[in-house]
Design a protein around this motif. Sequence first.
Motif, mmCIF file in Angstrom:
data_model
loop_
_atom_site.group_PDB
_atom_site.id
_atom_site.type_symbol
_atom_site.label_atom_id
_atom_site.label_comp_id
_atom_site.label_asym_id
_atom_site.label_seq_id
_atom_site.Cartn_x
_atom_site.Cartn_y
_atom_site.Cartn_z
ATOM 1 N N ALA A 1 64.952 -1.444 67.534
ATOM 2 C CA ALA A 1 64.409 -2.769 67.244
ATOM 3 C C ALA A 1 62.898 -2.737 67.441
ATOM 4 O O ALA A 1 62.366 -1.897 68.176
ATOM 5 C CB ALA A 1 65.030 -3.839 68.149
ATOM 6 N N SER A 2 62.218 -3.649 66.783
ATOM 7 C CA SER A 2 60.766 -3.771 66.955
ATOM 8 C C SER A 2 60.349 -5.211 66.692
ATOM 9 O O SER A 2 60.998 -5.932 65.928
ATOM 10 C CB SER A 2 60.015 -2.822 66.014
ATOM 11 N N ALA A 3 59.270 -5.624 67.350
ATOM 12 C CA ALA A 3 58.757 -6.981 67.183
ATOM 13 C C ALA A 3 57.245 -6.958 67.350
ATOM 14 O O ALA A 3 56.699 -6.130 68.089
ATOM 15 C CB ALA A 3 59.389 -7.933 68.204
ATOM 16 N N HIS A 4 56.582 -7.863 66.636
ATOM 17 C CA HIS A 4 55.129 -7.968 66.709
ATOM 18 C C HIS A 4 54.739 -9.423 66.966
ATOM 19 O O HIS A 4 55.388 -10.337 66.465
ATOM 20 C CB HIS A 4 54.475 -7.481 65.413
ATOM 21 N N ARG A 5 53.699 -9.583 67.723
ATOM 22 C CA ARG A 5 53.168 -10.913 68.018
ATOM 23 C C ARG A 5 51.671 -10.889 67.684
ATOM 24 O O ARG A 5 50.892 -10.188 68.340
ATOM 25 C CB ARG A 5 53.387 -11.249 69.495
ATOM 26 N N TYR A 6 51.284 -11.645 66.664
ATOM 27 C CA TYR A 6 49.894 -11.675 66.204
ATOM 28 C C TYR A 6 49.229 -12.956 66.691
ATOM 29 O O TYR A 6 49.774 -14.052 66.525
ATOM 30 C CB TYR A 6 49.835 -11.601 64.675
ATOM 31 N N ARG B 1 49.257 -14.433 78.434
ATOM 32 C CA ARG B 1 50.629 -14.692 78.887
ATOM 33 C C ARG B 1 51.604 -14.633 77.716
ATOM 34 O O ARG B 1 51.414 -15.301 76.694
ATOM 35 C CB ARG B 1 50.719 -16.062 79.559
ATOM 36 N N ILE B 2 52.629 -13.848 77.856
ATOM 37 C CA ILE B 2 53.702 -13.772 76.864
ATOM 38 C C ILE B 2 54.991 -14.170 77.567
ATOM 39 O O ILE B 2 55.464 -13.465 78.460
ATOM 40 C CB ILE B 2 53.826 -12.359 76.269
ATOM 41 N N GLY B 3 55.531 -15.297 77.175
ATOM 42 C CA GLY B 3 56.692 -15.833 77.866
ATOM 43 C C GLY B 3 57.967 -15.771 77.043
ATOM 44 O O GLY B 3 58.036 -16.334 75.952
ATOM 45 N N ARG B 4 58.938 -15.055 77.556
ATOM 46 C CA ARG B 4 60.283 -14.971 76.965
ATOM 47 C C ARG B 4 60.232 -14.771 75.443
ATOM 48 O O ARG B 4 60.747 -15.555 74.660
ATOM 49 C CB ARG B 4 61.105 -16.204 77.307
ATOM 50 N N TRP B 5 59.592 -13.697 75.071
ATOM 51 C CA TRP B 5 59.429 -13.317 73.662
ATOM 52 C C TRP B 5 60.652 -12.506 73.222
ATOM 53 O O TRP B 5 60.974 -11.496 73.819
ATOM 54 C CB TRP B 5 58.144 -12.507 73.523
ATOM 55 N N LYS B 6 61.312 -12.958 72.180
ATOM 56 C CA LYS B 6 62.510 -12.269 71.697
ATOM 57 C C LYS B 6 62.103 -11.019 70.916
ATOM 58 O O LYS B 6 61.417 -11.110 69.898
ATOM 59 C CB LYS B 6 63.348 -13.192 70.810
ATOM 60 N N ILE B 7 62.534 -9.850 71.391
ATOM 61 C CA ILE B 7 62.137 -8.601 70.763
ATOM 62 C C ILE B 7 63.309 -7.843 70.131
ATOM 63 O O ILE B 7 63.089 -6.819 69.464
ATOM 64 C CB ILE B 7 61.421 -7.685 71.776
ATOM 65 N N ALA B 8 64.537 -8.303 70.341
ATOM 66 C CA ALA B 8 65.688 -7.621 69.751
ATOM 67 C C ALA B 8 66.868 -8.573 69.669
ATOM 68 O O ALA B 8 67.035 -9.455 70.512
ATOM 69 C CB ALA B 8 66.071 -6.381 70.570
ATOM 70 N N GLU B 9 67.673 -8.369 68.637
ATOM 71 C CA GLU B 9 68.907 -9.128 68.479
ATOM 72 C C GLU B 9 70.012 -8.470 69.305
ATOM 73 O O GLU B 9 69.922 -7.276 69.637
ATOM 74 C CB GLU B 9 69.308 -9.176 67.007
ATOM 75 N N PRO B 10 71.073 -9.215 69.636
ATOM 76 C CA PRO B 10 72.152 -8.647 70.463
ATOM 77 C C PRO B 10 72.759 -7.377 69.867
ATOM 78 O O PRO B 10 73.012 -6.401 70.582
ATOM 79 C CB PRO B 10 73.177 -9.784 70.522
ATOM 80 N N GLY B 11 72.980 -7.349 68.558
ATOM 81 C CA GLY B 11 73.617 -6.199 67.937
ATOM 82 C C GLY B 11 72.749 -4.959 67.863
ATOM 83 O O GLY B 11 73.255 -3.857 67.608
#
Length: 208
Positions: free
Chosen positions: A96-101, A147-157
């Motif tokens: 999984a991967s996630a980006h925050r711009y 501050r990065i608060g509770r950032w979703k970076i992956a799905e359960p599956g």
Amino acid sequence: MAFITRCCTSALPSRRLLVWLLTCCLGLVGVARAENAELAALRVERADDGLFLTARVDFRLSPVVEDALHKGIAVHFVAEAEVMRERWYWYDQKAASAHRYMRVTYQPLTRRWRLNTSSEPLVNAGLGVSLAQNYDSLEEVIAAVQRIGRWKIAEPGELGGSGRHMLRFRFRLDGSQLPRTLQLGSVGQPDWVVSVERRIDLTQELGR
């Protein structure tokens, strides 16, 4: 034999000079790191709806960057998270991967600061779908960036399967979004470097 001795002796100053130059270079690198950034906190938690990351990155903007912001130049930051699954028989697999711009700008008319946040790149031509928040001071908007608060970076599956999972987190100032003329003068300059990276054993972290 005397000729060889003289040659070796004359080479000593060059060697000393090389050592001195290397020491100076290492000293400069150390200074750049000291003025860079520090990952003060990093935590991950697993919930029914996915994997969430909370972090705090401590850094101070250089006077050069602050001056550019006050002149109306947008400064971009990027947070990246990658979850890798280790495989003994092949290269690690990206699970999984996630980006925050994040885009920080100053509004001269209102004398307020704006922070745009999105999961997609925020180009100067348009902000697309992004969350916009306004702040009264530069200190407040930078504190929000840190501050990065509770950032979703992956799905359960995406966290299933056998093997150990690793997390790679990186935060940086994105100089590629600066105006072209400013990019040419800022490349490699410590004033424009804000970067921190950490890898953790996600399997062990979640197993606590």
